[in-house]
Design a protein around this motif. Structure first.
Motif, PDB file in Angstrom:
ATOM      1  N   SER A 193       0.832  -1.211   0.000  1.00 23.38           N
ATOM      2  CA  SER A 193       0.000   0.000   0.000  1.00 23.38           C
ATOM      3  C   SER A 193       0.867   1.262   0.000  1.00 23.38           C
ATOM      4  O   SER A 193       0.461   2.311   0.491  1.00 23.38           O
ATOM      5  CB  SER A 193      -0.927   0.005   1.223  1.00 23.38           C
ATOM      6  N   GLY A 194       2.065   1.147  -0.551  1.00 20.79           N
ATOM      7  CA  GLY A 194       2.963   2.283  -0.640  1.00 20.79           C
ATOM      8  C   GLY A 194       2.610   3.195  -1.809  1.00 20.79           C
ATOM      9  O   GLY A 194       1.574   3.051  -2.449  1.00 20.79           O
ATOM     10  N   PRO A 195       3.518   4.115  -2.133  1.00 19.45           N
ATOM     11  CA  PRO A 195       3.246   5.081  -3.201  1.00 19.45           C
ATOM     12  C   PRO A 195       3.366   4.500  -4.604  1.00 19.45           C
ATOM     13  O   PRO A 195       2.985   5.141  -5.579  1.00 19.45           O
ATOM     14  CB  PRO A 195       4.313   6.155  -2.971  1.00 19.45           C
ATOM     15  N   GLY A 196       3.903   3.275  -4.731  1.00 16.72           N
ATOM     16  CA  GLY A 196       4.095   2.681  -6.050  1.00 16.72           C
ATOM     17  C   GLY A 196       5.278   3.297  -6.784  1.00 16.72           C
ATOM     18  O   GLY A 196       6.045   4.084  -6.216  1.00 16.72           O
ATOM     19  N   LEU A 197       5.419   2.966  -8.051  1.00 14.32           N
ATOM     20  CA  LEU A 197       6.524   3.469  -8.855  1.00 14.32           C
ATOM     21  C   LEU A 197       6.003   4.017 -10.186  1.00 14.32           C
ATOM     22  O   LEU A 197       5.082   3.462 -10.773  1.00 14.32           O
ATOM     23  CB  LEU A 197       7.536   2.350  -9.147  1.00 14.32           C
ATOM     24  N   THR A 198       6.618   5.099 -10.626  1.00 12.14           N
ATOM     25  CA  THR A 198       6.308   5.606 -11.958  1.00 12.14           C
ATOM     26  C   THR A 198       7.046   4.751 -12.992  1.00 12.14           C
ATOM     27  O   THR A 198       7.940   3.965 -12.641  1.00 12.14           O
ATOM     28  CB  THR A 198       6.759   7.069 -12.098  1.00 12.14           C
ATOM     29  N   GLN A 199       6.682   4.895 -14.259  1.00 15.05           N
ATOM     30  CA  GLN A 199       7.338   4.119 -15.306  1.00 15.05           C
ATOM     31  C   GLN A 199       8.815   4.458 -15.386  1.00 15.05           C
ATOM     32  O   GLN A 199       9.655   3.575 -15.630  1.00 15.05           O
ATOM     33  CB  GLN A 199       6.665   4.385 -16.661  1.00 15.05           C
ATOM     34  N   ASP A 200       9.146   5.723 -15.167  1.00 14.01           N
ATOM     35  CA  ASP A 200      10.552   6.125 -15.185  1.00 14.01           C
ATOM     36  C   ASP A 200      11.329   5.442 -14.064  1.00 14.01           C
ATOM     37  O   ASP A 200      12.470   5.009 -14.250  1.00 14.01           O
ATOM     38  CB  ASP A 200      10.658   7.647 -15.057  1.00 14.01           C
ATOM     39  N   GLN A 201      10.711   5.335 -12.896  1.00 13.22           N
ATOM     40  CA  GLN A 201      11.355   4.664 -11.774  1.00 13.22           C
ATOM     41  C   GLN A 201      11.491   3.154 -12.039  1.00 13.22           C
ATOM     42  O   GLN A 201      12.505   2.545 -11.687  1.00 13.22           O
ATOM     43  CB  GLN A 201      10.568   4.902 -10.492  1.00 13.22           C
TER      44      GLN A 201
END
Length: 330
Positions: free
Chosen positions: A267-275
């Protein structure tokens, strides 16, 4: 050709003997001539051919030994630290496979040496921070008249970080530099995951988080237990670290066709595609909320996945809105 000429002469001689048109002396003379012609016809090709054959053999031996000499010189002239491919042109096809295998060996040695150098450089660079923190906290404790519990907590945290970093570096080095194949075990993945969650529960409880484990069947996979433990603990540690206090983590096992899938959602912030594209870069941290991480987790996960033949897929968790890591076992 010699035999055909001798046959014709013998037939003519026999015809004359039968017709009694030749004397005994003449028979002896013609017989000797036939033998001389026959022997000379056999000897002269050898007289001419042997020198030519000798020159040919010498040339072949010279060219072969010359190629071997060039290869020897190319190896002798190399620096002990040089692991580049050996380039020698004009080698016979019998020797070329030997050079190819030698170059292949040099390439493998070069990769191993580069891993060792990178490991040493990474360890030296990253251990400076926790060691400096430990030194600073020790100096604070020495100067303080009253020993504060917070100072000891900071000291312990710095020690934990250094210990974690060393553990991750050693794990990564072991996987990257191993020259042998890791043996796969017939593993009860259901029991294995339950055991790993139990080991990590103190971390989960410290953040008042909730973890759910959905095991819909008793699945078995073939995998190296030690490597799978390192891989799963890294993914679970990330889920715990990036999920907020009182957050939720879902772990599930299911089977689709002949493949078993393991999913870890947080349930964290997740990752962007760049990350996501930058995952695997050593010591890369994304919005780290604590200083405990080493930034090596995804490097280890990717390398173990490659060694074990696992397919790791990242997506957004539909239920928890954080990161969902799905692992497909072959």
């Amino acid at each position: 050709m010699v035999w055909f000429d001798a046959r014709d002469e013998l037939e003519e001689l026999f015809r004359k003997i039968i017709e009694k048109n030749i004397s005994i002396n003449k028979i002896t003379h013609e017989k000797n001539e036939i033998l001389i012609d026959l022997l000379w016809g056999l000897i002269w090709p050898l007289i001419i051919g042997l020198p030519i054959l000798t020159v040919i053999i010498y040339g072949v031996v010279y060219l072969t030994s010359s190629s071997i000499t060039k290869l020897q010189k190319a190896i002798t002239d190399r620096s002990p630290n040089s692991l580049e491919k050996i380039e020698v042109s004009g080698l016979p096809k019998e020797i070329s496979p030997l050079l190819n295998e030698l170059n292949s060996l040099l390439s493998r040695v070069k990769v191993s040496v580069e891993h060792e150098k990178r490991f040493t450089a990474d360890a030296a660079h990253e251990l400076r921070t926790p060691l400096a923190a430990i030194k600073a906290q020790a100096e604070v404790i020495r100067l303080e008249k009253v020993l504060e519990p917070a100072a000891f907590d900071n000291l312990i945290e710095s020690c934990d970080r250094a210990s974690r970093l060393i553990e991750q570096l050693l794990a990564l080095s072991r996987v990257e530099t191993s020259v042998s194949t890791f043996e796969k075990d017939d593993l009860s993945i259901s029991e294995f995951i339950a055991q790993q969650i139990a080991y990590a529960y103190p971390q989960i409880d410290a953040k008042s988080q909730v973890i759910e484990y959905d095991d819909s069947g008793k699945y078995r996979v073939r995998a190296n237990k030690t490597l799978l433990e390192i891989l799963f603990r890294n993914i679970l540690d990330n889920a715990i670290r990036y999920s907020p206090p009182k957050g939720k983590i879902n772990v599930s096992l299911n089977q689709k066709g002949s493949h078993v899938f393991l999913s870890i959602e947080d349930s964290g912030p997740g990752l962007t595609q760049d990350q996501v594209n930058k995952l695997g870069i050593r010591f890369q941290r994304f919005g780290q909320v604590d200083s405990y991480g080493s930034g090596l987790g995804w490097s280890i996960i990717q390398k173990i996945s490659e060694v074990e033949g696992l397919d790791v897929h990242l997506s957004m968790s539909v239920e928890l809105s954080g990161l969902c890591v799905s692992i497909r076992f072959s």
